[in-house]
Structures are given as structure tokens and as C-alpha cells.
Scaffold this motif. Structure first.
Motif, PDB file in Angstrom:
ATOM      1  N   THR A 121       0.681  -1.221  -0.091  1.00 26.30           N
ATOM      2  CA  THR A 121      -0.104  -0.022   0.155  1.00 26.30           C
ATOM      3  C   THR A 121       0.812   1.270   0.056  1.00 26.30           C
ATOM      4  N   GLU A 126      -8.670  -7.438   1.599  1.00 26.01           N
ATOM      5  CA  GLU A 126      -7.365  -7.064   1.028  1.00 26.01           C
ATOM      6  C   GLU A 126      -6.646  -6.035   2.020  1.00 26.01           C
ATOM      7  N   SER A 127      -7.282  -5.698   2.902  1.00 26.13           N
ATOM      8  CA  SER A 127      -6.614  -4.813   3.985  1.00 26.13           C
ATOM      9  C   SER A 127      -5.989  -5.281   5.100  1.00 26.13           C
ATOM     10  N   ILE A 145      -2.874  -4.515   7.443  1.00 21.62           N
ATOM     11  CA  ILE A 145      -2.439  -3.305   7.469  1.00 21.62           C
ATOM     12  C   ILE A 145      -3.113  -2.506   8.527  1.00 21.62           C
TER      13      ILE A 145
END
Length: 497
Positions: free
Chosen positions: A185, A258-259, A262
Motif C-alpha cells: 500500500t 485485502e486490507s 494493515i
């Protein structure tokens, strides 16, 4: 068979207790009764389930149907019980093998066509179901989320008909696969912030020990830019922390697979209520402090928040958890967030600015700063001033240190803390501070002088020691020396000016 039982899970805070869906068919006028403390969403399952069964090609039984959601004293909410209710009815009609239900847990909301819709809390349910020994059948999107747990057999289904075919052994459901790791990211980079070397140093210390930070400065000095770059200075979450963070986000339907891994960055508006910040409602839902679990909670324009709202942060800042008590429900959520806040020095924002624009009176400034209580400020580790940038700092290209370079210093410091005490320095208890944050003789003398002259509290004493321990870790020093104490004291002076 007139009786069938399917297994599912409820949600009670972050807990997902098992729920038995018992379906009984009896003679009499056709009816459909739901018992077991269902809320409105669950009661509406009667119409969804009837339409889904008919549109999937089955005949809906014209009999007296009673569905019991056990245990009866656990409130049931949301549409996650649609799928097990439908399967229980079909099994009671001998349209699917009833014994096959024993090997699975089910959760999913049904559309009128029989398609399965995603549900919230799938990851939290999967965490609790890992020890059950059963496979878990979920809607495809929710199954992908739950597959991040890794030690549970998650099966993905798109329709009620697919689940029935699987239970008949005709067309096995595919095992859900976790989403591919997200590409790196592009977090905001620290090199984009011009000047503010002291603030950057404080940000590095905050990242290295997960310390709370308050920045005071005029508008446009870069406070928000600095706060947004904090996650980029810290390493990604390990698997256990990532699962804990994702489980909380899953409860409100905001988790994106998808995160995963994070660090979350939450930035509520200053009009947020206490319930929005700490959580609440009926049933209790997590607030912003829990959604920021294992990440950063950024409060911009701090004095503009209602004072009562800010005071609710005092306990979770210390404990890392929030307990929500209501008349009928109690829930506890994790809240190990890193608080970063920003504020102006006065109502107009230009107190002490070289342009002389400030026309605020001393009483106005005192009232503005008085919106933050002493006990609240005492719980913040680092308090720094972020001055306005001179014109020469704004000209030319930005060529400061990159976030990746700072992260190379932060990661070893955090690793030293995990090896030494198993947690970041900011999370040390008072007893652990006495063990792991002992300064040398010169540092102890300097700290005693500072406590006396600045009239600091016992809490401030411990926070100075924790910050000094982080500064020593950044220097790869086993002992806390006088220079480390001196720098840590500088980050407490603002609260007593």
C-alpha cells in the motif's frame, strides 16, 4: 422426521456463542413461529426463508412450524440465521439428510431467490468456531473473509440449492480461499513533510513505542500530514494482531480482506458522539476506538470535541479495553489504539505566530485550552509544539528522510521491546515500569529534579520513564541514561507551560 437441529453462532460483543436452531413440524393450521429472543431482523426470516425455499424448487410445508433458537436467554439479531433455519425446515421434511447437519455450522442471509448474501461478523464467528471441530458453511464473500483464520475448514456457497446439493453429497462445496495479499500500500511518505524536524523525531518515538501524541500548532503547520504518516513508520501487524483488528472491523461490516495486516487509521469528525467514539447501542457495537484497535486513532481539532466525549477515552487509554454496560446487555471490546491528536494554540489558531494575527484574549485562550482536562492530558505520552514554517522551508524540493528509513530504526526498537517484555513500552503497567524502565544514577537525579520543578504527577513520572525507555531502545541502549531522560522530559513541558 418432524424434528431437525442445525448449528449456528450468535454475536455477543466479540464473542460468538454457539446457537442451536431447532425446527419442529407439527400437525395443525399452517403457521411459522420463531422463539428464542429473536429481534425484528430474525423474525423477518420467516418470509425470506419461505420465499427462498419455494424459489429453490422445494415445496414449503403446509404445517405448523416452530423454530427455537437456543439458548433462549441470548438475544439473536441480524439475518445470519436464515440459512440454518431453512436447512432445518428442509431436514425436518426429509428433503435433505438431517444427520449431515451435525458436521457443519451455518450462517448466511437468504434473498428471496435463494441466493446467499454476505453477513457481518463472519471473521469473529470463525475465530470462535475454530475449536468446534465442525466445518463452517458461509456465503462466498463472507467465507473469503473467514478463511483468513487458517485453522478452520470454511466452505463457500452462493445459494441455498448449492448447500443442499453438498449435504446430499452430489456437488461438494469448494473450500474458501483467503484473498491474495494486497500489493504494497502506498502510504503517505514522511519525506513529503517539509521542516518540522522536532515533530518528526517525536513521531519516530511514538512509532517506536506506540506512544500517544498531541501536536499543538497553527493551521497549515503540518500536524495532519504528520499524523497520517505514522502508520507508514510502523511495521505491519503480525497474524494474531491482524486477526484481532479484522474481527472488530468485521462486526460492523467494514472489514476488507485485502486490507488484512494493515494498521487501521481512524479519523472521526469532532462532532462525533461518545457512543460513536467508544461504542454502544442495542445490541452494543464497537466504536471508533475499537475500530482503531492495533492502529491509529487521529483526533483533529481536539478541543472542538465535546469534553465529556474526550473524558470517555481516559479508561481505554490505560487499559486497552472498553466495557459497555446497558440495562440488558454487556459487551467488552478491545481498544489498544494509538492516540494521535492535533489542536490549535488558541481559538483563532495564530497565538504566538510571527504574523501577529492573533487577537484572542488570555481568558479566551485559557477557556479554549481548558476544554482538555488535566487528567486527560496526563495520559498522553508526548506533547509537542509544531510551529509555523518559515518561507524558506516551503521553497525548493522536499528532501527529508523517507518513511522507509525511519521504519528501519523503529522495527528493531519494537523487536527489543517484544523480546524484553512482550509488549510495546506504551503498554507497560506501573509494576513493569519499575522493572524495565530503571534509569542510571544521573538519569534518576535529573528526573527527580524535573518532577519537583514541573510539579508532575506520578502518572507523568511513569510516562516519562516509558518514553525514555523507547528513546534508549532507538539508540540500542540497554540502560536509560540522562540524555534519554532529558529528551523525554522535553515532551512533557507543553502540558505545564
Amino acid at each position: 422426521m418432524a424434528l431437525a437441529v442445525a448449528h449456528s453462532r450468535g454475536l455477543d460483543g466479540l464473542n460468538a456463542p454457539p446457537v442451536l436452531v431447532e425446527v419442529h413440524l407439527a400437525s395443525g393450521l399452517p403457521s411459522f413461529t420463531l422463539v428464542g429472543l429473536p429481534d425484528t431482523e430474525v423474525k423477518e426470516a420467516r418470509d425470506r426463508v419461505r420465499a427462498a425455499i419455494i424459489n429453490s424448487g422445494f415445496e414449503f410445508p403446509a404445517r405448523r412450524i416452530t423454530v427455537n433458537l437456543a439458548p433462549a436467554d441470548l438475544p439473536k439479531e441480524s439475518g445470519r440465521f436464515d440459512l440454518p433455519i431453512a436447512l432445518g425446515i428442509l431436514a425436518a421434511c426429509n428433503l435433505i439428510p438431517a444427520k449431515a447437519l451435525d458436521a457443519y455450522e451455518f450462517a448466511g442471509e437468504l434473498s428471496l431467490s435463494g441466493a446467499l448474501r454476505p453477513i457481518r461478523g463472519a471473521l469473529a464467528m470463525a475465530l470462535q468456531a475454530a475449536d468446534s471441530g465442525k466445518s463452517f458453511i458461509l456465503p462466498a464473500t463472507s467465507a473469503q473473509e473467514a478463511a483468513l483464520i487458517g485453522n478452520l475448514n470454511i466452505l463457500a456457497a452462493n445459494t441455498l440449492l448449492e448447500v443442499c446439493a453438498h449435504l446430499h453429497g452430489e456437488a461438494p462445496l469448494p473450500a474458501a480461499q483467503p484473498p491474495a495479499p494486497a500489493a504494497t500500500t502506498a502510504l503517505p511518505d514522511l519525506c513529503e513533510v517539509r521542516g518540522q524536524n522536532q515533530a518528526k523525531r517525536a513521531l519516530e518515538i511514538a512509532a517506536a513505542g506506540t506512544h500517544s501524541l498531541l501536536m499543538v500548532g497553527p493551521p497549515g503547520s503540518g500536524k495532519s500530514m504528520l499524523a497520517m504518516r505514522l502508520p507508514g513508520l510502523m511495521p505491519g501487524l503480525d497474524n494474531q494482531a491482524a486477526q484481532a483488528s479484522a474481527a472488530v472491523m468485521s462486526l460492523v461490516g467494514q472489514f476488507r480482506p485485502e486490507s488484512f495486516g494493515i494498521r487501521p487509521f481512524r479519523q472521526p469528525h469532532h462532532t462525533a458522539s461518545a457512543v460513536a467514539l467508544v461504542g454502544g447501542g442495542n445490541p452494543p457495537r464497537p466504536g471508533e476506538i475499537s475500530l482503531a484497535h492495533q492502529g491509529v486513532l487521529f483526533l483533529d481539532e481536539l478541543p472542538e470535541f465535546d469534553r465529556k466525549v474526550l473524558e470517555t477515552l481516559r479508561e481505554p487509554l490505560e487499559s486497552g479495553r472498553i466495557h459497555i454496560a446497558r440495562a440488558a446487555r454487556h459487551a467488552e471490546f478491545p481498544a489498544e489504539f494509538q492516540l494521535v491528536a492535533a489542536m490549535n494554540p488558541c481559538p483563532c489558531g495564530f497565538h504566538g505566530h510571527s504574523n501577529g494575527k492573533c487577537r484572542c484574549t488570555p481568558d479566551q485562550i485559557a477557556r479554549y485550552r481548558g476544554k482538555l482536562s488535566g487528567p486527560f492530558l496526563d495520559r498522553i505520552d508526548l506533547l509537542i509544539e509544531v510551529p509555523a514554517l518559515p518561507a524558506e522551508a516551503l521553497s525548493g524540493k522536499a528532501n527529508g528522510e523517507r518513511s522507509a528509513d525511519v521504519r528501519q530504526r523503529v522495527e528493531p526498537a519494537l523487536a527489543r521491546q517484544q523480546t524484553r517484555q512482550g509488549k510495546p513500552n506504551a503498554r507497560l503497567s506501573a509494576g513493569e515500569v519499575e522493572v524495565h524502565c530503571v534509569p542510571d544514577a544521573a538519569g534518576a537525579t535529573l528526573l527527580k529534579q524535573a518532577i519537583s520543578r514541573l510539579d508532575l504527577s506520578a502518572r507523568a513520572w511513569h510516562r516519562i520513564l516509558k518514553v525514555a525507555r523507547t528513546i534508549a531502545d532507538l539508540s540500542a541502549s540497554d540502560s536509560i541514561m540522562a540524555p534519554h531522560i532529558a529528551e523525554a522530559i522535553q515532551y512533557r513541558r507543553l502540558a505545564h507551560d
